[in-house]
Design an enzyme around this catalytic site. Structure first.
Site, PDB file in Angstrom:
ATOM      1  N   THR A  29       0.814  -1.222   0.000  1.00 50.98           N
ATOM      2  CA  THR A  29       0.000   0.000   0.000  1.00 50.98           C
ATOM      3  C   THR A  29       0.841   1.263   0.000  1.00 50.98           C
ATOM      4  OG1 THR A  29      -1.686  -1.215   1.230  1.00 50.98           O
ATOM      5  CG2 THR A  29      -1.871   1.185   1.201  1.00 50.98           C
ATOM      6  N   ARG A  30       1.947   1.249   0.752  1.00 52.19           N
ATOM      7  CA  ARG A  30       2.763   2.460   0.880  1.00 52.19           C
ATOM      8  C   ARG A  30       3.501   2.825  -0.414  1.00 52.19           C
ATOM      9  NH1 ARG A  30       6.580   1.896   5.869  1.00 52.19           N
ATOM     10  NH2 ARG A  30       6.431  -0.333   5.456  1.00 52.19           N
ATOM     11  N   MET A  31       3.528   1.917  -1.381  1.00 51.82           N
ATOM     12  CA  MET A  31       4.163   2.230  -2.664  1.00 51.82           C
ATOM     13  C   MET A  31       3.285   3.145  -3.509  1.00 51.82           C
ATOM     14  SD  MET A  31       7.138   0.892  -2.684  1.00 51.82           S
ATOM     15  CE  MET A  31       7.536   1.248  -4.390  1.00 51.82           C
ATOM     16  N   ARG A  32       2.018   3.292  -3.107  1.00 52.06           N
ATOM     17  CA  ARG A  32       1.059   4.146  -3.822  1.00 52.06           C
ATOM     18  C   ARG A  32       0.984   3.770  -5.303  1.00 52.06           C
ATOM     19  NH1 ARG A  32       3.871   7.761  -0.466  1.00 52.06           N
ATOM     20  NH2 ARG A  32       4.997   8.761  -2.165  1.00 52.06           N
TER      21      ARG A  32
END
Length: 260
Positions: free
Chosen positions: A27-30
């Site tokens: 998720t944090r890789m967007r």
């Protein structure tokens, strides 16, 4: 099924299975991409992990997939020797490895040797580190051998807990760590060698008693230690291997290191 005796001296490393954790969304890789397909250089970062295992002499590679599993398989279709295991619900790394239960049972019946576990989002993994860990395990078999590293800023990483004598006693994740534990600079980067039977035994005893309500693979070494089995933490990782890719900013760092 009767378990055969393992001859470590004659063990063919190509038969040692490597389980690769690759089911996460990231998720944090967007990005809409599965995390392990994030481009690094001219290819998906999972390719660097697969290559390192191959160079270390570990040819049996088992990929645990979940989020957009078909897309991952399609991207790796040229890798005809990969095995796939599906984690349909993402309930943590311990839950992911437990999806390999049948493979582990078959491997135990054939000889109960070591099982390597690595993360699919660690593109700067070094084959030499994996070879050192394998050599160490062959010389001194253990229920679990963990590859570790000391870092200046351990924020966000699992800390290695040792007793007064310096022996391993556990791993604590950032979200579960006490203030004094957050000061520890020796960290876990998900480089493991487990004896297959001990891994299967520990997986059965995992409980989601943590802030994330997940089944942590990192609890397995602690479980084995508490049972009196040999668990060793070996600080053999190289500085470049301290870089994990969890955010676009970390991806830029990995790109620069790759160029060097």
């Amino acid at each position: 099924m009767e378990k055969k005796e393992l001859n470590l001296c004659k063990m063919d490393r190509e038969k040692i299975p490597a389980i690769i954790l690759a089911a996460g969304k990231g998720t944090r890789m967007r990005s809409a991409l599965p995390k392990v397909l994030t481009p690094l250089g001219d290819r998906p970062m999972i390719m660097y992990v697969l290559e390192a295992l191959h160079k270390a002499g570990v040819s049996r590679r088992i990929l645990i997939v979940g989020y957009q599993a078909e897309r991952v398989q399609e991207a790796l279709c040229a890798q005809t020797d990969l095995e796939y295991v599906f984690q349909n619900e993402q309930k943590g790394t311990g839950h992911a490895v437990s999806m390999c239960r049948q493979i582990l049972q078959e491997y135990i019946a054939a000889g109960d040797g070591p099982v390597m576990i690595v993360a699919g989002d660690a593109p700067l993994i070094q084959a030499e580190t994996l070879r050192i860990m394998l050599d160490n395990w062959m010389q001194e078999p253990a229920a679990c051998l963990i590859g570790t590293i000391f870092v200046e800023n351990p924020t966000g990483m699992g800390r290695i807990l040792r007793n007064a004598e310096g022996d391993f006693i556990g791993i604590v994740e950032e979200k579960d760590a006490l203030p004094q534990e957050k000061e520890i600079r020796e960290v876990n980067q998900s480089y493991y060698l487990f004896r297959a039977s001990d891994l299967l035994d520990a997986l059965e005893k995992l409980r989601p008693d943590n802030a994330q309500n997940e089944y942590y693979l990192t609890d397995c070494p602690r479980i084995l230690h508490k049972e009196g089995k040999t668990v060793r933490a070996l600080p053999v990782l190289r500085p470049v291997e301290a870089v994990s890719v969890n955010t676009p900013e970390e991806l830029v760092i990995a790109e620069e290191l790759l160029k060097k």
